[in-house]
Enzyme design. Sequence first.
Site, PDB file in Angstrom:
ATOM      1  N   HIS A 202      15.679  -2.521   3.984  1.00 34.97           N
ATOM      2  CA  HIS A 202      16.357  -3.173   2.468  1.00 34.97           C
ATOM      3  C   HIS A 202      15.543  -4.173   1.413  1.00 34.97           C
ATOM      4  O   HIS A 202      14.775  -5.034   2.205  1.00 34.97           O
ATOM      5  CB  HIS A 202      17.496  -3.591   3.008  1.00 34.97           C
ATOM      6  CG  HIS A 202      18.777  -2.834   3.428  1.00 34.97           C
ATOM      7  ND1 HIS A 202      19.703  -2.235   2.460  1.00 34.97           N
ATOM      8  CD2 HIS A 202      18.662  -2.121   4.925  1.00 34.97           C
ATOM      9  CE1 HIS A 202      20.186  -0.726   3.781  1.00 34.97           C
ATOM     10  NE2 HIS A 202      19.250  -1.269   4.670  1.00 34.97           N
TER      11      HIS A 202
ATOM     12  N   LYS B 297      18.582  -9.115   0.635  1.00 35.14           N
ATOM     13  CA  LYS B 297      20.525  -8.788   1.671  1.00 35.14           C
ATOM     14  C   LYS B 297      20.503  -9.651   2.572  1.00 35.14           C
ATOM     15  O   LYS B 297      19.558 -10.024   3.304  1.00 35.14           O
ATOM     16  CB  LYS B 297      20.157  -7.159   1.984  1.00 35.14           C
ATOM     17  CG  LYS B 297      20.855  -6.745   2.693  1.00 35.14           C
ATOM     18  CD  LYS B 297      21.340  -5.033   3.546  1.00 35.14           C
ATOM     19  CE  LYS B 297      21.780  -4.611   4.137  1.00 35.14           C
ATOM     20  NZ  LYS B 297      23.827  -4.728   3.279  1.00 35.14           N
TER      21      LYS B 297
HETATM   22  P1  NAD Z   1      25.244  -9.446  -4.411  1.00 35.69           P
HETATM   23  O1  NAD Z   1      24.569 -11.382  -3.899  1.00 35.69           O
HETATM   24  O2  NAD Z   1      24.177  -9.004  -5.997  1.00 35.69           O
HETATM   25  O3  NAD Z   1      26.692  -9.649  -5.712  1.00 35.69           O
HETATM   26  C1  NAD Z   1      27.842 -10.258  -4.554  1.00 35.69           C
HETATM   27  C2  NAD Z   1      28.632 -10.571  -5.443  1.00 35.69           C
HETATM   28  O4  NAD Z   1      29.856 -11.287  -4.828  1.00 35.69           O
HETATM   29  C3  NAD Z   1      28.747 -11.613  -6.060  1.00 35.69           C
HETATM   30  O5  NAD Z   1      29.303 -10.829  -7.543  1.00 35.69           O
HETATM   31  C4  NAD Z   1      29.323 -12.961  -6.177  1.00 35.69           C
HETATM   32  O6  NAD Z   1      29.831 -13.159  -7.430  1.00 35.69           O
HETATM   33  C5  NAD Z   1      30.515 -12.483  -5.546  1.00 35.69           C
HETATM   34  N1  NAD Z   1      30.438 -13.301  -4.760  1.00 35.69           N
HETATM   35  C6  NAD Z   1      30.071 -14.095  -3.304  1.00 35.69           C
HETATM   36  N2  NAD Z   1      30.613 -14.988  -3.291  1.00 35.69           N
HETATM   37  C7  NAD Z   1      31.674 -15.325  -3.667  1.00 35.69           C
HETATM   38  C8  NAD Z   1      32.731 -15.764  -3.594  1.00 35.69           C
HETATM   39  N3  NAD Z   1      32.965 -16.564  -2.845  1.00 35.69           N
HETATM   40  N4  NAD Z   1      34.258 -15.609  -4.338  1.00 35.69           N
HETATM   41  C9  NAD Z   1      34.019 -14.254  -4.766  1.00 35.69           C
HETATM   42  N5  NAD Z   1      33.071 -13.429  -5.234  1.00 35.69           N
HETATM   43  C10 NAD Z   1      32.200 -14.055  -4.614  1.00 35.69           C
HETATM   44  O7  NAD Z   1      25.112  -8.145  -3.822  1.00 35.69           O
HETATM   45  P2  NAD Z   1      25.113  -6.651  -3.436  1.00 35.69           P
HETATM   46  O8  NAD Z   1      23.737  -6.624  -3.408  1.00 35.69           O
HETATM   47  O9  NAD Z   1      26.053  -6.102  -4.927  1.00 35.69           O
HETATM   48  O10 NAD Z   1      25.917  -6.533  -2.071  1.00 35.69           O
HETATM   49  C11 NAD Z   1      27.513  -7.310  -1.902  1.00 35.69           C
HETATM   50  C12 NAD Z   1      27.404  -6.564  -0.167  1.00 35.69           C
HETATM   51  O11 NAD Z   1      27.894  -4.857  -0.446  1.00 35.69           O
HETATM   52  C13 NAD Z   1      27.175  -7.399   0.635  1.00 35.69           C
HETATM   53  O12 NAD Z   1      27.493  -7.249   1.886  1.00 35.69           O
HETATM   54  C14 NAD Z   1      25.749  -5.793   1.009  1.00 35.69           C
HETATM   55  O13 NAD Z   1      25.886  -5.261   1.882  1.00 35.69           O
HETATM   56  C15 NAD Z   1      26.877  -4.885   0.453  1.00 35.69           C
HETATM   57  N6  NAD Z   1      26.426  -3.256   0.275  1.00 35.69           N
HETATM   58  C16 NAD Z   1      27.825  -2.298   0.630  1.00 35.69           C
HETATM   59  C17 NAD Z   1      26.717  -0.872   0.628  1.00 35.69           C
HETATM   60  C18 NAD Z   1      28.103   0.120   0.771  1.00 35.69           C
HETATM   61  O14 NAD Z   1      27.796   1.427   1.086  1.00 35.69           O
HETATM   62  N7  NAD Z   1      28.960  -0.547   1.603  1.00 35.69           N
HETATM   63  C19 NAD Z   1      25.778  -0.716  -0.452  1.00 35.69           C
HETATM   64  C20 NAD Z   1      25.110  -2.023  -0.994  1.00 35.69           C
HETATM   65  C21 NAD Z   1      25.044  -2.897  -0.225  1.00 35.69           C
END
Ligand code: NAD
Length: 238
Positions: A147, A151
Site C-alpha cells: 500500500h 497508510k
Molecule cells: P486520508 O488521510 O486521505 O483522509 C482522511 C480524512 O479523514 C481526511 O478528510 C481528514 O480530514 C479526515 N479526518 C482525519 N481525522 C479526523 C477527525 N479527527 N475528525 C474528522 N475528520 C477527520 O485517508 P484515505 O486514504 O482517504 O483513507 C481513509 C480511511 O479509509 C483509512 O482508514 C484507509 O485505510 C481506509 N480505506 C478504506 C478502503 C476500503 O475499501 N474500505 C479503501 C481505501 C482506504
Amino acid sequence: MIYKVGVWGATGRMGQEVASLLHSGFTHRGALMELGDVVASSKKIRSVDGVPTRTPEEPVFQDVHVWIDFSRPEATLKLLDHARCPIVIGTTGFNEAELKRIKEYASDHAVLLAPNMSPGLNWILKMLSSVSLSAKESFDVVLSETHHKHKKDSPSGTLKAIKSVLGERDFNEPQVNVARAGEEKGTHQIQLFSECEEITITHRVLDRKVFAQGALLGAMYLLKKNQPGLYSYLDIDI
Ligand code: NAD
C-alpha cells in the site's frame, strides 16, 4: 427515489472520490444518490467539487439518508455520536473498544463495515470462503500486500479479512509480507504452495474509484435492507 448522502472525511483521498461520484449523481437500479452533508476535519478546504464543507463542530447543512465514512477511527467514533441513520464504514484500523462502539450503533441502525469495498476483492473473499479442499493442511500460505506509504494501519484490514476467511477454512497459519511504499493504491496476493502445485491470486487496484463505487453500492444495500445490524460486504450480492 433520491437519497442524500453525507461524506465524512470528505477532503481525504477516498472522501474526494466518493464526493466526486455523488456530485455528478450516482444512479443504481432506478435510485439516485446526491451529495448532502460534506464534513472534513479542518476549515482549510472550503468545498469539495463545488459543494461547501463543514467541520464536525459546525451546524449540519441538511439531513442525510446515509453516511459514507472514510476517515480515521477517532473520527468515525465522532460520527457515531452524531449520526442517526445507516453508515457505510470504510475506515480501517479499529481497536476492540472502537469495534464495540460500532456494534452498539449497529443495534439501532444499519452499518456496513468493510475494510475493502472493491467488488473484485470481495469476489475473491467469497470464493475462498466456499473453497473445499481435502488436504488444506498440505498447502503453505503466503499473503502479501503493498500500500502507499501514507497508510496508517499495518497489516491492512483487507489482509486481516483474507487471513480470517482462510482461518475459518482451516488453512495453515499464513506467512505475511507487508510493504508500505510510494503511492501504490493497494495490491494483495494470496499464494498457496503444495509439494506439486502453486496457486496465486492477485488483486491490484488501478483506480481508487472502485472503493468509492463499492461504498455507494453498499449504501444502496443498507437503504434497501432498512434493518439495523452490522453487515459485511459478503452480505451484499455483488
Ligand atoms: P486520508 O488521510 O486521505 O483522509 C482522511 C480524512 O479523514 C481526511 O478528510 C481528514 O480530514 C479526515 N479526518 C482525519 N481525522 C479526523 C477527525 N479527527 N475528525 C474528522 N475528520 C477527520 O485517508 P484515505 O486514504 O482517504 O483513507 C481513509 C480511511 O479509509 C483509512 O482508514 C484507509 O485505510 C481506509 N480505506 C478504506 C478502503 C476500503 O475499501 N474500505 C479503501 C481505501 C482506504
